[in-house]
Design a protein around this motif. Structure first.
Motif, mmCIF file in Angstrom:
data_model
loop_
_atom_site.group_PDB
_atom_site.id
_atom_site.type_symbol
_atom_site.label_atom_id
_atom_site.label_comp_id
_atom_site.label_asym_id
_atom_site.label_seq_id
_atom_site.Cartn_x
_atom_site.Cartn_y
_atom_site.Cartn_z
ATOM 1 N N ASP A 63 0.839 -1.371 0.061
ATOM 2 C CA ASP A 63 -0.134 0.019 -0.090
ATOM 3 C C ASP A 63 0.918 1.354 -0.007
ATOM 4 O O ASP A 63 0.505 2.473 0.546
ATOM 5 C CB ASP A 63 -0.927 -0.223 1.279
ATOM 6 C CG ASP A 63 -2.360 -0.829 0.894
ATOM 7 O OD1 ASP A 63 -2.445 -1.183 -0.260
ATOM 8 O OD2 ASP A 63 -2.792 -0.981 1.920
ATOM 9 N N TRP A 64 2.032 1.204 -0.635
ATOM 10 C CA TRP A 64 2.876 2.440 -0.701
ATOM 11 C C TRP A 64 2.313 3.524 -1.173
ATOM 12 O O TRP A 64 2.892 4.480 -0.747
ATOM 13 C CB TRP A 64 3.850 1.959 -1.575
ATOM 14 C CG TRP A 64 5.166 2.697 -1.724
ATOM 15 C CD1 TRP A 64 5.683 3.558 -2.495
ATOM 16 C CD2 TRP A 64 6.273 3.074 -0.508
ATOM 17 N NE1 TRP A 64 6.552 4.498 -2.358
ATOM 18 C CE2 TRP A 64 7.346 3.883 -1.144
ATOM 19 C CE3 TRP A 64 6.560 2.596 0.747
ATOM 20 C CZ2 TRP A 64 8.352 4.426 -0.509
ATOM 21 C CZ3 TRP A 64 7.852 2.984 1.204
ATOM 22 C CH2 TRP A 64 8.547 3.961 0.979
ATOM 23 N N ASP A 65 1.534 3.482 -2.218
ATOM 24 C CA ASP A 65 0.935 4.574 -2.683
ATOM 25 C C ASP A 65 -0.667 4.759 -2.385
ATOM 26 O O ASP A 65 -1.442 5.338 -2.878
ATOM 27 C CB ASP A 65 0.690 4.543 -4.268
ATOM 28 C CG ASP A 65 2.068 5.083 -4.962
ATOM 29 O OD1 ASP A 65 2.882 5.468 -4.208
ATOM 30 O OD2 ASP A 65 2.225 4.869 -5.896
ATOM 31 N N LYS A 66 -1.006 4.232 -1.150
ATOM 32 C CA LYS A 66 -2.360 4.200 -0.746
ATOM 33 C C LYS A 66 -2.674 5.711 -0.131
ATOM 34 O O LYS A 66 -3.969 6.010 0.084
ATOM 35 C CB LYS A 66 -2.486 3.216 0.391
ATOM 36 C CG LYS A 66 -4.162 2.826 0.437
ATOM 37 C CD LYS A 66 -4.782 2.612 -0.478
ATOM 38 C CE LYS A 66 -6.251 2.098 0.037
ATOM 39 N NZ LYS A 66 -7.053 1.395 -1.205
ATOM 40 N N GLY A 67 -1.766 6.518 0.042
ATOM 41 C CA GLY A 67 -2.081 7.656 0.565
ATOM 42 C C GLY A 67 -2.666 8.783 -0.321
ATOM 43 O O GLY A 67 -3.066 10.204 0.100
ATOM 44 N N GLY A 72 -5.456 12.200 -7.044
ATOM 45 C CA GLY A 72 -3.980 12.247 -6.952
ATOM 46 C C GLY A 72 -3.534 10.958 -7.495
ATOM 47 O O GLY A 72 -2.266 10.840 -8.056
ATOM 48 N N ILE A 73 -4.017 9.521 -7.156
ATOM 49 C CA ILE A 73 -3.717 8.442 -7.851
ATOM 50 C C ILE A 73 -3.659 8.392 -9.366
ATOM 51 O O ILE A 73 -2.786 7.936 -9.974
ATOM 52 C CB ILE A 73 -4.296 7.311 -7.450
ATOM 53 C CG1 ILE A 73 -3.450 5.984 -7.369
ATOM 54 C CG2 ILE A 73 -5.835 7.000 -7.957
ATOM 55 C CD1 ILE A 73 -2.237 5.923 -6.523
ATOM 56 N N PRO A 92 -10.110 4.366 -9.641
ATOM 57 C CA PRO A 92 -8.823 4.555 -9.078
ATOM 58 C C PRO A 92 -8.602 4.064 -7.974
ATOM 59 O O PRO A 92 -7.142 3.999 -7.669
ATOM 60 C CB PRO A 92 -9.061 6.214 -8.996
ATOM 61 C CG PRO A 92 -10.454 6.489 -8.978
ATOM 62 C CD PRO A 92 -11.028 5.331 -9.498
ATOM 63 N N ARG A 93 -9.616 3.495 -7.020
ATOM 64 C CA ARG A 93 -8.933 2.935 -5.769
ATOM 65 C C ARG A 93 -8.379 1.445 -5.968
ATOM 66 O O ARG A 93 -7.948 1.024 -4.922
ATOM 67 C CB ARG A 93 -10.115 2.939 -4.734
ATOM 68 C CG ARG A 93 -10.570 4.431 -4.536
ATOM 69 C CD ARG A 93 -11.826 4.325 -3.724
ATOM 70 N NE ARG A 93 -12.502 5.473 -3.720
ATOM 71 C CZ ARG A 93 -13.487 6.189 -2.794
ATOM 72 N NH1 ARG A 93 -14.085 5.153 -2.191
ATOM 73 N NH2 ARG A 93 -13.966 7.409 -3.077
ATOM 74 N N VAL A 94 -8.304 0.972 -7.281
ATOM 75 C CA VAL A 94 -7.578 -0.115 -7.207
ATOM 76 C C VAL A 94 -6.280 0.070 -7.911
ATOM 77 O O VAL A 94 -5.566 -0.890 -8.054
ATOM 78 C CB VAL A 94 -8.402 -1.160 -8.314
ATOM 79 C CG1 VAL A 94 -9.697 -1.363 -7.810
ATOM 80 C CG2 VAL A 94 -8.418 -0.840 -9.673
ATOM 81 N N LEU A 95 -5.812 1.216 -8.110
ATOM 82 C CA LEU A 95 -4.469 1.609 -8.993
ATOM 83 C C LEU A 95 -3.307 1.637 -8.111
ATOM 84 O O LEU A 95 -2.018 1.817 -8.614
ATOM 85 C CB LEU A 95 -4.831 2.875 -9.698
ATOM 86 C CG LEU A 95 -5.811 3.050 -10.504
ATOM 87 C CD1 LEU A 95 -5.843 4.209 -11.290
ATOM 88 C CD2 LEU A 95 -5.723 1.839 -11.769
#
Length: 217
Positions: A63-67, A72-73, A92-95
């Motif tokens: 989850d490195w990019d979960k923030g 933003g993602i 986008p929440r699966v990216l």
């Protein structure tokens, strides 16, 4: 630590540095989740004969990019040059796994590609998942912060069920959850599921038999 000098991504100093960096990248709950996934992935790896340190690192960084929020993602994906179909841009929440794998590969070129692949595949899955991919995917669902009767039932199957069977149980659990919550379902979900199904035996009716036996759709 200079990323270009990293020769062993499982080196304790490298792992600790990434753990500290992760704590700054995501909120406290997400950070605790990531630690839980890392520990669970290592335990699963030991149970199923997978590299425990690779599993721990992939779980820690999954989850490195979960923030990032949704806009933003998407901006992150564009920045990294990901060629995403419109369907995934609308989800986008699966990216975050996909973007994290690309970003981490660029920042730390010595990272094991198998670890990066497990990170990339932990959201929507993929055909031909490796044992490491499956361990991280399962750990994301079964880490100690997850609760519920289904999660408890799945935890009880660790070590009893084969890794492939446990993976399919967890995959089916996520699909049911997505449907119950009325969220969009990735169009390749059926393709991915079917890729793990055994070849169906051809049914041939005997003379005078019911042409469609009970229990078969």
């Amino acid at each position: 630590m200079d990323a270009m000098t990293v020769t062993d991504p499982a080196d304790p100093a490298f792992v600790e540095a990434r753990r500290a960096e992760l704590a700054e990248r995501v909120g406290p709950r997400r950070y605790q989740h990531s630690l839980g996934v890392a520990d669970t992935a290592r335990e699963l790896a030991r149970t199923y004969g997978v590299d425990g340190e690779a599993a721990y690192l992939a779980g820690l960084l999954h989850d490195w990019d979960k923030g990032y929020d949704d806009p933003g993602i998407l901006a992150r994906a564009d920045e990294l040059g990901l060629d995403l179909p419109e369907e995934l841009r609308a989800m986008p929440r699966v990216l975050h796994g996909m973007t994290a794998a690309v970003a981490l590969a660029r920042e730390f070129p010595a990272l094991d590609p198998a670890v990066l692949q497990a990170i990339a595949r932990h959201t929507v899955g993929e055909k031909a998942m490796t044992p490491l991919d499956k361990v991280v995917y399962i750990a994301d669902a079964l880490e100690p912060g997850r609760s519920g009767k289904t999660v408890e039932r799945l935890r009880a199957r660790v070590g009893e069920a084969a890794l492939d069977e446990l993976f399919l149980d967890v995959y089916a659990y996520w699909v049911r959850l997505i449907l119950e919550r009325r969220h969009p379902l990735y169009s390749r979900t059926t393709e991915i599921w079917n890729s793990y199904m055994p070849v169906q035996e051809v049914f041939r009716a005997a003379p005078g038999a019911d042409p469609m036996p009970y229990g078969r759709p």
